[in-house]
Design a protein around this motif. Sequence first.
Motif, PDB file in Angstrom:
ATOM      1  N   LYS A  29       0.835  -1.198   0.000  1.00  0.00           N
ATOM      2  CA  LYS A  29       0.000   0.000   0.000  1.00  0.00           C
ATOM      3  C   LYS A  29       0.870   1.250   0.000  1.00  0.00           C
ATOM      4  O   LYS A  29       1.510   1.589   1.004  1.00  0.00           O
ATOM      5  N   TRP A  30       0.881   1.952  -1.124  1.00  0.00           N
ATOM      6  CA  TRP A  30       1.705   3.146  -1.256  1.00  0.00           C
ATOM      7  C   TRP A  30       1.264   4.252  -0.305  1.00  0.00           C
ATOM      8  O   TRP A  30       2.063   5.093   0.100  1.00  0.00           O
ATOM      9  N   SER A  31      -0.010   4.249   0.080  1.00  0.00           N
ATOM     10  CA  SER A  31      -0.487   5.272   1.019  1.00  0.00           C
ATOM     11  C   SER A  31       0.231   5.158   2.358  1.00  0.00           C
ATOM     12  O   SER A  31       0.510   6.172   3.015  1.00  0.00           O
ATOM     13  N   GLN A  32       0.550   3.933   2.761  1.00  0.00           N
ATOM     14  CA  GLN A  32       1.271   3.750   4.014  1.00  0.00           C
ATOM     15  C   GLN A  32       2.728   4.185   3.892  1.00  0.00           C
ATOM     16  O   GLN A  32       3.322   4.671   4.857  1.00  0.00           O
ATOM     17  N   TYR A  60       6.134  11.232   4.999  1.00  0.00           N
ATOM     18  CA  TYR A  60       5.713  12.635   5.027  1.00  0.00           C
ATOM     19  C   TYR A  60       4.863  13.034   6.230  1.00  0.00           C
ATOM     20  O   TYR A  60       4.785  14.217   6.570  1.00  0.00           O
ATOM     21  N   LYS A  61       4.204  12.063   6.892  1.00  0.00           N
ATOM     22  CA  LYS A  61       3.296  12.408   7.980  1.00  0.00           C
ATOM     23  C   LYS A  61       3.798  11.984   9.356  1.00  0.00           C
ATOM     24  O   LYS A  61       3.432  12.589  10.357  1.00  0.00           O
ATOM     25  N   ASP A  62       4.594  10.935   9.399  1.00  0.00           N
ATOM     26  CA  ASP A  62       5.062  10.399  10.672  1.00  0.00           C
ATOM     27  C   ASP A  62       6.220  11.248  11.196  1.00  0.00           C
ATOM     28  O   ASP A  62       7.308  11.274  10.611  1.00  0.00           O
ATOM     29  N   THR A  63       5.999  11.942  12.293  1.00  0.00           N
ATOM     30  CA  THR A  63       6.996  12.876  12.824  1.00  0.00           C
ATOM     31  C   THR A  63       8.190  12.164  13.454  1.00  0.00           C
ATOM     32  O   THR A  63       9.231  12.803  13.699  1.00  0.00           O
ATOM     33  N   THR A 123       2.488  -2.724   5.419  1.00  0.00           N
ATOM     34  CA  THR A 123       3.403  -2.086   4.474  1.00  0.00           C
ATOM     35  C   THR A 123       4.253  -1.043   5.173  1.00  0.00           C
ATOM     36  O   THR A 123       5.456  -0.936   4.928  1.00  0.00           O
ATOM     37  N   LYS A 124       3.641  -0.280   6.050  1.00  0.00           N
ATOM     38  CA  LYS A 124       4.393   0.737   6.783  1.00  0.00           C
ATOM     39  C   LYS A 124       5.468   0.103   7.642  1.00  0.00           C
ATOM     40  O   LYS A 124       6.584   0.631   7.748  1.00  0.00           O
ATOM     41  N   ARG A 125       5.159  -1.051   8.259  1.00  0.00           N
ATOM     42  CA  ARG A 125       6.162  -1.730   9.075  1.00  0.00           C
ATOM     43  C   ARG A 125       7.324  -2.231   8.235  1.00  0.00           C
ATOM     44  O   ARG A 125       8.489  -2.104   8.622  1.00  0.00           O
ATOM     45  N   THR A 126       7.028  -2.819   7.083  1.00  0.00           N
ATOM     46  CA  THR A 126       8.117  -3.312   6.234  1.00  0.00           C
ATOM     47  C   THR A 126       9.002  -2.175   5.754  1.00  0.00           C
ATOM     48  O   THR A 126      10.230  -2.292   5.718  1.00  0.00           O
TER      49      THR A 126
END
Length: 503
Positions: free
Chosen positions: A273-276, A282-285, A408-411
């Motif tokens: 998932k490209w959104s993740q 860009y969003k995760d500080t 996906t974000k975790r990978t």
Amino acid sequence: MFLDNNEKIVDSPAAVAETGTVIPQTPDAAFEFLSHAKAIGINPSSVDKTRLRWKVDFRLMPILCFIYFLQYLDKTLLNYAAVMGIRENLTSNQFSNLGTIFYVGYIVAEPITSYLMQKFPIGKYLGINVTLWGVVVACHAACHTYAPLMVIRVLLGVFEACVAPSLVLITGMWWTKPEQSRRTGLWYLQIGVAQIVGSGISYGFQHVNSTLLANWQILFLFMGCLTVVVGILTMYFLPDNPMSASFLTMEEKVHAIEHVRVNKTGVENKNFKWSQVRELLYKDTQTWLLLLIVILAMIDNGAVSNFSSIIIKTFGYSNEKTTIIQMPSGAVSIIATFFATYAVSYVGERALMVAIITLPSVLGAGLLLGLPDHYKVGKLFGVYLLNFCPAMLPIIYSWGAANTAGYTKRTMRNALTLMAFCIGNIIGPQMFKEQDSPKYNPAKIALIVTMSAVVVLSLALRQLVCWENNKRDKETKSTEEYLENSEFLDLTDIENSGFRYSY
């Protein structure tokens, strides 16, 4: 089937739509498995929880530990071969480049391998890579000059790139957050075991005489063949996830999945998932501050991995003594890793532990820089203390796993962490320039500065996480409505307002 804390059963993602949470079209693989288990009447309540935990530990942990043991030992064989004759056809800077080029292959392969490990069965994918890097290790024996050694080191980096992210994902599939800290610590402390065993193996092979092969060539051939065997066994015995684990009954599989529900990070999802990815970048500080911490800390790791034997040899020891004297470095690494990861599993405070575990290495670099040459014992202790800082990496691994939801974000988080790991290890060996030998004082000063920065930045990251948690507490009147049954919907930590970050 979903059982929340109040034993409510939910059959589909639509059941949580009323909370206002965005429901992904492709929930976690565990969702479908649990729904099927309910449909055929599987009841996990009869499962002996303690027995199941030991069953999982005894099946998975030996494999994970031995793979990480070989991963570290195989890539640092060059350090031992340095005092066995492999440097005869190399200049000092060329040897530094061999330490660096490994991580170039690693960093280039990392995002690719992270994508592939999500698309393919992770146990099989890991086993194949272990087998291939074993072949590459054996091929070192055929390389006598700079150019072929550079090529073979790149390939070794490419195939080893999957190890740490794979082990982090596998650990997250099977164990809760406190359990992950301890299990991650157990497989990561194999670095210390590898340092001790590697020194012993190197010492032994230095006494092997052959008219056909140099002793360093025999060392590479032996370790390469051993790694190939382990890779083949991994393909057969390491399950890809709890749902496909052949050594578990259906009831045990369901209970294993329910056991990790509390993580709120899911089990596995094969849809990239490209959104993740965009959210991570860009969003995760926390993303970039965490990466900077890893880069700065791993500069020390790169120095220790490739130049510890050379630094010790400058104290006036023979090749054989230099090899044996490195063994306590492994013991220090084991002690530091065990202490740090087990302390985190019981009291949390990952950021503070990162700062605490880095301070002895700052002292070690200071001893190497400040003590006169005749204080050999003090300088030797300085080398040993440098092994404390790398022990913060398993804390970072478990921290990323605990604070990152969405498969996906975790990978990709793992990929970025390992890319930062590579950047630090690329910089580390390059600080030891030929013109600065034998003291290498500029490199020692740089180590003091970078590790001191790690202490400061880890405390800053802790404050950032606390601010985010407080913000969510104020914005959410009741977190329960957001948390209920969202664990296996592949929501990210930002999408799930009920998610709270560890620090």
